[in-house]
Design an enzyme around this catalytic site. Structure first.
Site, short mmCIF file in Angstrom:
data_model
loop_
_atom_site.label_atom_id
_atom_site.label_comp_id
_atom_site.label_asym_id
_atom_site.label_seq_id
_atom_site.Cartn_x
_atom_site.Cartn_y
_atom_site.Cartn_z
N MET A 81 40.86 42.90 32.81
CA MET A 81 41.81 41.53 32.90
C MET A 81 42.71 41.93 34.23
O MET A 81 43.34 40.95 34.69
CB MET A 81 42.63 41.73 31.64
CG MET A 81 41.67 41.33 30.44
SD MET A 81 40.66 40.00 30.26
CE MET A 81 42.24 38.56 30.17
N CYS A 138 46.06 51.70 30.76
CA CYS A 138 45.04 50.64 31.30
C CYS A 138 44.18 51.20 32.11
O CYS A 138 44.44 51.73 33.38
CB CYS A 138 45.88 49.49 31.84
SG CYS A 138 44.54 48.11 32.38
N GLY A 227 34.98 47.91 21.99
CA GLY A 227 34.05 47.68 20.80
C GLY A 227 33.13 48.67 20.32
O GLY A 227 33.55 50.00 20.53
N GLY A 254 39.77 51.30 18.34
CA GLY A 254 38.13 51.13 19.07
C GLY A 254 37.16 50.70 18.28
O GLY A 254 36.73 51.70 17.34
C1 LIG Z 1 40.24 41.33 26.57
C2 LIG Z 1 40.91 42.46 26.29
C3 LIG Z 1 42.65 42.53 26.67
C4 LIG Z 1 43.31 43.69 26.46
N1 LIG Z 1 44.29 43.83 26.84
C5 LIG Z 1 45.19 44.90 26.49
C6 LIG Z 1 46.48 44.83 26.86
O1 LIG Z 1 47.01 43.86 27.36
N2 LIG Z 1 47.39 45.93 26.54
C7 LIG Z 1 46.57 47.06 25.87
O2 LIG Z 1 47.42 48.14 25.53
N3 LIG Z 1 45.44 47.18 25.89
C8 LIG Z 1 44.70 46.01 25.95
N4 LIG Z 1 43.29 45.93 25.57
C9 LIG Z 1 43.06 47.19 24.74
C10 LIG Z 1 42.78 46.92 23.28
O3 LIG Z 1 43.90 46.72 22.85
C11 LIG Z 1 42.03 48.20 22.55
O4 LIG Z 1 42.92 49.44 22.97
C12 LIG Z 1 40.70 48.41 23.07
O5 LIG Z 1 40.08 47.19 23.18
C13 LIG Z 1 39.94 49.31 22.03
O6 LIG Z 1 39.76 48.70 20.84
P1 LIG Z 1 38.49 47.50 20.15
O7 LIG Z 1 37.41 48.36 20.46
O8 LIG Z 1 38.95 47.09 18.92
O9 LIG Z 1 38.82 46.27 21.28
C14 LIG Z 1 42.46 44.70 25.75
C15 LIG Z 1 41.37 44.85 25.39
C16 LIG Z 1 40.52 43.62 25.64
C17 LIG Z 1 39.11 43.73 25.08
#
Ligand SMILES: Cc1cc2nc3c(=O)[nH]c(=O)nc-3n(C[C@H](O)[C@H](O)[C@H](O)COP(=O)(O)O)c2cc1C
Length: 320
Positions: A81, A138, A227, A254
């Site tokens: 992003m 990030c 994911g 995660g």
């Molecule tokens: C589309 C998208 C946008 C994200 N934007 C941010 C963000 O702005 N700030 C941040 O700290 N993490 C961001 N993340 C990371 C998530 O907060 C999370 O740490 C990461 O996706 C792992 O968790 P998950 O597997 O449940 O998605 C983003 C993840 C995705 C998929």
């Protein structure tokens, strides 16, 4: 703790992350639902214990060119992003709208210098957030990822932020990495500098290529993997952080899709968890669903309170 009239209270699920009390251990992860207050409010109404805002900086950021998100096999995602956000000035009314409705909001802050992190964090604090999560992690913004892997730089940021945020808890979100010893060093440096919780992990640095066009799938080229594919890595990170003896709570992130996934993080040493990709790829009722599954687990295992599970993974007695 703000009570949510749409969700029945279950005292067995209530947790404390330092001074922050939540109705249950699941939190909406930063970024996945964009910048409108509606996403924060709907996750809370579905039963999230709290919600984290999109990461916001001092000035607007347009983010990376598209495509910005692509789906992979097995429910995982790649995104680049580039942290698009309207800047703290424009974003504050959205955050305040959620706070006004009683939503327990955690602000996610970004800065290009420690001072800028502190300025953004102090503005978030004035908007009524319960805590501030610092995004030093990030994977598709190089400077941030490098910052988050360096214990001294992280300590500098935390020291400046803590000095400007009047006792409101500061959380730090670690980079997605399998360099577990380094993650522990960063977490220990952040703890010494005054953070109230460690959030592990952000997305993992990754690459996906379209074999027909022979070009990267994402507009920015590289991106971050999220994911189910990253769950075992993040669970291991939580376990290593827990075993390192941190005195502050760990929040696991995660690949969580089910209540059982939440329990796995707790057994590894987490006090609470955040859910991101699961909210995007599953039905919008993931919080009510995981909540019910956690409650069923407690009943089935005759456990009085969910916090009893933290760090209770059984030792297999082997030290490889
Ligand atoms: C589309 C998208 C946008 C994200 N934007 C941010 C963000 O702005 N700030 C941040 O700290 N993490 C961001 N993340 C990371 C998530 O907060 C999370 O740490 C990461 O996706 C792992 O968790 P998950 O597997 O449940 O998605 C983003 C993840 C995705 C998929």
């Amino acid at each position: 703790m703000t009570s949510n009239s749409e969700v029945e209270t279950d005292p067995r699920l209530q947790v404390k992350i330092g001074s922050v009390e939540l109705e249950n251990p699941t939190i909406l992860a930063s970024g996945v639902l964009g910048v409108a207050s509606g996403g924060l409010i709907s996750a809370w109404k579905d039963g999230a214990g709290a919600v984290v805002t999109k990461t916001v900086g001092l000035k607007p950021r347009v983010g990376h060119p598209g495509p910005r998100i692509v789906g992979l096999h097995g429910d995982s995602l790649m995104n680049a992003m580039g942290i698009p956000n309207p800047g703290i000035g424009e974003y504050l009314p959205e955050i305040k709208a959620a706070v006004k409705q009683g939503v327990p909001v955690i602000g996610s802050a970004l800065g290009s210098t420690p001072k800028e992190f502190a300025t953004v964090a102090s503005k978030l604090v004035r908007s009524g957030v319960l805590a501030v999560e610092l995004n030093v992690s990030c994977p598709h913004v190089d400077s941030l990822y490098l910052l988050g892997m360096d214990p001294d730089s992280v300590a500098d940021v935390v020291t400046q932020v803590v000095g400007k945020t009047k006792g409101v808890p500061i959380w730090i979100k670690l980079p997605g990495s399998t360099d577990y010893p380094r993650l522990v060093q960063v977490a220990q440096a952040a703890e010494s500098a005054g953070v109230a919780a460690i959030v592990a992990l952000n997305t993992l640095p990754a690459l996906a290529i379209d074999t027909e066009t022979q070009t990267p799938l994402l507009g920015a080229g590289i991106g971050g993997l999220s994911g189910p594919a990253i769950k075992p890595i993040a669970v291991r990170a939580v376990s290593e952080l827990y075993k390192a003896g941190l005195k502050i709570p760990i929040i696991g992130v995660g690949g969580i899709l089910t209540g059982d996934d939440v329990i796995e993080y707790l057994l590894a040493g987490a006090t609470a968890v955040e859910i991101g990709t699961g909210v995007l790829i599953r039905e919008s009722t993931i919080f009510s669903k995981t909540r019910k599954e956690m409650a069923d687990y407690l009943t089935r295992h005759e456990i009085q309170h969910i916090s009893e599970l933290t760090g209770c993974m059984k030792d297999v007695g082997v030290n490889p």
